[in-house]
Design a protein around this motif. Structure first.
Motif, PDB file in Angstrom:
ATOM      1  N   ARG A 242     -29.235  13.795 -12.060  1.00 53.80           N
ATOM      2  CA  ARG A 242     -27.855  13.342 -12.250  1.00 53.80           C
ATOM      3  C   ARG A 242     -27.776  11.877 -12.696  1.00 53.80           C
ATOM      4  NH1 ARG A 242     -25.337  10.671  -8.045  1.00 53.80           N
ATOM      5  NH2 ARG A 242     -26.644  10.228  -6.240  1.00 53.80           N
ATOM      6  N   GLY A 243     -28.941  11.291 -12.960  1.00 52.58           N
ATOM      7  CA  GLY A 243     -28.972   9.920 -13.467  1.00 52.58           C
ATOM      8  C   GLY A 243     -28.610   8.865 -12.448  1.00 52.58           C
ATOM      9  N   ALA A 244     -28.925   9.123 -11.182  1.00 57.58           N
ATOM     10  CA  ALA A 244     -28.583   8.173 -10.121  1.00 57.58           C
ATOM     11  C   ALA A 244     -29.409   6.895 -10.217  1.00 57.58           C
ATOM     12  CB  ALA A 244     -28.812   8.825  -8.751  1.00 57.58           C
ATOM     13  N   ASP A 245     -28.831   5.802  -9.800  1.00 62.23           N
ATOM     14  CA  ASP A 245     -29.547   4.531  -9.714  1.00 62.23           C
ATOM     15  C   ASP A 245     -30.384   4.558  -8.439  1.00 62.23           C
ATOM     16  OD1 ASP A 245     -30.415   1.931 -10.000  1.00 62.23           O
ATOM     17  OD2 ASP A 245     -28.559   1.032  -9.265  1.00 62.23           O
ATOM     18  N   ILE A 246     -31.701   4.564  -8.576  1.00 63.33           N
ATOM     19  CA  ILE A 246     -32.593   4.681  -7.423  1.00 63.33           C
ATOM     20  C   ILE A 246     -32.983   3.295  -6.923  1.00 63.33           C
ATOM     21  CG2 ILE A 246     -34.871   5.460  -6.673  1.00 63.33           C
ATOM     22  CD1 ILE A 246     -34.558   7.809  -8.670  1.00 63.33           C
ATOM     23  N   LEU A 247     -32.720   3.027  -5.652  1.00 60.23           N
ATOM     24  CA  LEU A 247     -32.999   1.715  -5.071  1.00 60.23           C
ATOM     25  C   LEU A 247     -34.461   1.561  -4.691  1.00 60.23           C
ATOM     26  CD1 LEU A 247     -29.835   1.334  -2.803  1.00 60.23           C
ATOM     27  CD2 LEU A 247     -30.139   0.679  -5.189  1.00 60.23           C
ATOM     28  N   CYS A 248     -35.040   2.593  -4.105  1.00 59.01           N
ATOM     29  CA  CYS A 248     -36.458   2.616  -3.764  1.00 59.01           C
ATOM     30  C   CYS A 248     -36.794   4.010  -3.261  1.00 59.01           C
ATOM     31  CB  CYS A 248     -36.818   1.556  -2.718  1.00 59.01           C
ATOM     32  SG  CYS A 248     -36.221   1.917  -1.050  1.00 59.01           S
ATOM     33  N   GLU A 249     -38.062   4.255  -3.007  1.00 59.31           N
ATOM     34  CA  GLU A 249     -38.507   5.548  -2.493  1.00 59.31           C
ATOM     35  C   GLU A 249     -38.978   5.392  -1.045  1.00 59.31           C
ATOM     36  OE1 GLU A 249     -41.640   9.217  -3.575  1.00 59.31           O
ATOM     37  OE2 GLU A 249     -41.467   7.461  -4.892  1.00 59.31           O
ATOM     38  N   VAL A 250     -38.629   6.338  -0.201  1.00 59.80           N
ATOM     39  CA  VAL A 250     -39.153   6.386   1.168  1.00 59.80           C
ATOM     40  C   VAL A 250     -40.381   7.287   1.120  1.00 59.80           C
ATOM     41  CG1 VAL A 250     -38.618   6.814   3.589  1.00 59.80           C
ATOM     42  CG2 VAL A 250     -36.768   6.243   2.000  1.00 59.80           C
ATOM     43  N   VAL A 251     -41.529   6.762   1.498  1.00 60.27           N
ATOM     44  CA  VAL A 251     -42.778   7.518   1.303  1.00 60.27           C
ATOM     45  C   VAL A 251     -43.496   7.906   2.595  1.00 60.27           C
ATOM     46  CG1 VAL A 251     -43.233   6.773  -1.045  1.00 60.27           C
ATOM     47  CG2 VAL A 251     -43.986   5.329   0.854  1.00 60.27           C
TER      48      VAL A 251
END
Length: 402
Positions: A242-251
């Motif tokens: 959906r083209g979201a602005d991703i802040l960071c990934e939780v890994v």
């Protein structure tokens, strides 16, 4: 296992009423701790805190809502509004049916408890408002959040003292990673800054009367804060599509129990939590560039945490940056991990590491790079967020730059 990313963030705390305001304050090393303003503060030995100033609930909520929303619920809804707007998700259909809320809070409606104890014991009233229980219960904020945004999936509150938010966010992470839901709303909220809330903490004799100075040799205790931070955790492919602005990934994450003492921290318990988070994330110690420390400013916590970091990271411990933002916004107890997650996002996304302000004297038992007093620019690919609670309950999140 699904990848999990953060697509929305919102906050209200002593540094700012929004995420941009909070991050700007962190970059500037601003101190949000000031004189407390509430009834009977003159009867307290501790008169400072990270209090949210300039917030008028009456202008945001109607009269009926005010009878149901304790201050910690108000904070939750304000922070959630910002997070949901940024995420841009509309919860309808199957997404709404499976999406839920996991929030952390240690005390829930402490102000409501305080006000009504006064009414009954001090003022001699024999009746309280019919909505006192639904107003003060720990799950009130999570429930109101689910109702406002049509979140019909797993919804509950985690209460593990100062690790509440990290435990809550860990559970939300697991729910999305396992495929139970495409998105979860998570974080934490706390508002203990009232007469009874501060008086209770005074009894522990771990509070500073003048300032929070994490890792500094002359530190003399913690300072309470209040506020909330709310996040939208979303499955990576769903967000990407959906083209979201991703802040960071939780890994990754890990949770441990010291199983040793109700108030004294354990180096072994903290170390096992950090090691577990690294293992769950599939990364090695050398890849981590920043740790947002629990860093309360107490003699016991800071040296124990530094010893645990040294054990886990070995030779790399001298190369990574570790800071505590509690000197700026105070210790938000059950909400502290949520607000501090913002510092990790800033480090990963903007390459700016928040400082440990108030640092004055070197402590050989805290001989790490604690980013004293001034923010620092650095390329950070992985970060950890630590939370170590009374009761010996530890929760650590691992995050990755996207």
């Amino acid at each position: 296992m699904n990848r999990v990313v953060i697509t929305g963030a919102g906050t209200i705390n002593a540094l700012g009423h929004t995420v941009p305001a909070t991050l700007d304050a962190m970059k500037e090393g601003h101190c949000g701790i000031s004189d407390l303003e509430f009834r009977d503060v003159d009867r307290l030995a501790i008169k400072i805190g990270g209090q949210v100033k300039g917030f008028e609930a009456e202008g945001r909520f109607n009269r009926q809502q005010m009878t149901l929303y304790d201050r910690f619920t108000q904070f939750t809804l304000v922070a959630a509004e910002e997070a949901m707007a940024q995420a841009g998700l509309e919860f309808v259909g199957e997404l709404a049916a499976k999406a839920g809320v996991v929030l952390g809070t240690a005390g829930g409606g402490v102000s409501t408890w305080d006000d009504n104890y006064r009414a009954v014991y001090e003022e001699g009233k024999n009746r309280v408002h019919p909505f006192v229980v639904p107003k003060l219960m720990n799950n009130a904020a999570a429930s109101h959040l689910s109702m406002k945004y049509n979140l019909k999936g797993p919804t509950f509150t985690v209460s593990t003292a100062c690790a509440s938010s990290n435990h809550a966010m860990s559970q939300a992470f697991q729910i999305v990673r396992s495929g139970m839901s495409k998105a979860m709303v998570t974080g934490g909220s706390e508002s203990m800054l009232c007469f009874g809330g501060v008086k209770a903490w005074e009894g522990l004799r771990v509070m500073s009367k003048d300032a929070c100075r994490p890792f500094s040799a002359n530190r003399n205790g913690m300072v309470q804060g209040e506020g909330a931070a709310i996040f939208v955790f979303e499955e990576y492919e769903h967000a990407k599509a959906r083209g979201a602005d991703i802040l960071c990934e939780v890994v990754g994450f890990a949770m441990t129990s010291d199983a040793s003492d109700i108030v004294m921290p354990s180096k072994q318990g903290a170390a096992r939590a950090m090691s577990g988070a690294l293992q769950d994330a599939g990364i090695n110690a050398g890849q981590v560039g920043y740790i947002n420390a629990h860093g309360t400013g107490t003699a016991a916590n800071d040296k124990t945490e530094c010893a645990a970091v040294a054990d886990v990271f070995g030779p790399h411990a001298d190369k990574l940056m570790i800071s505590s933002t509690k000197a700026m916004h105070g210790h938000l107890i059950g909400a502290t991990g949520a607000v501090e997650l913002l510092a990790c996002i800033m480090a990963l996304r903007e390459g700016v590491v928040a400082p440990t302000i108030g640092y004055q004297e070197f402590d050989p038992e805290c001989a790490l790079d604690v980013v004293p007093n001034d923010a620092r620019e650095a390329k950070i690919d992985f970060a950890l967020s630590n939370a170590f609670a009374f009761g010996g309950l530890n929760a650590v999140l691992a995050l990755k730059k996207v």
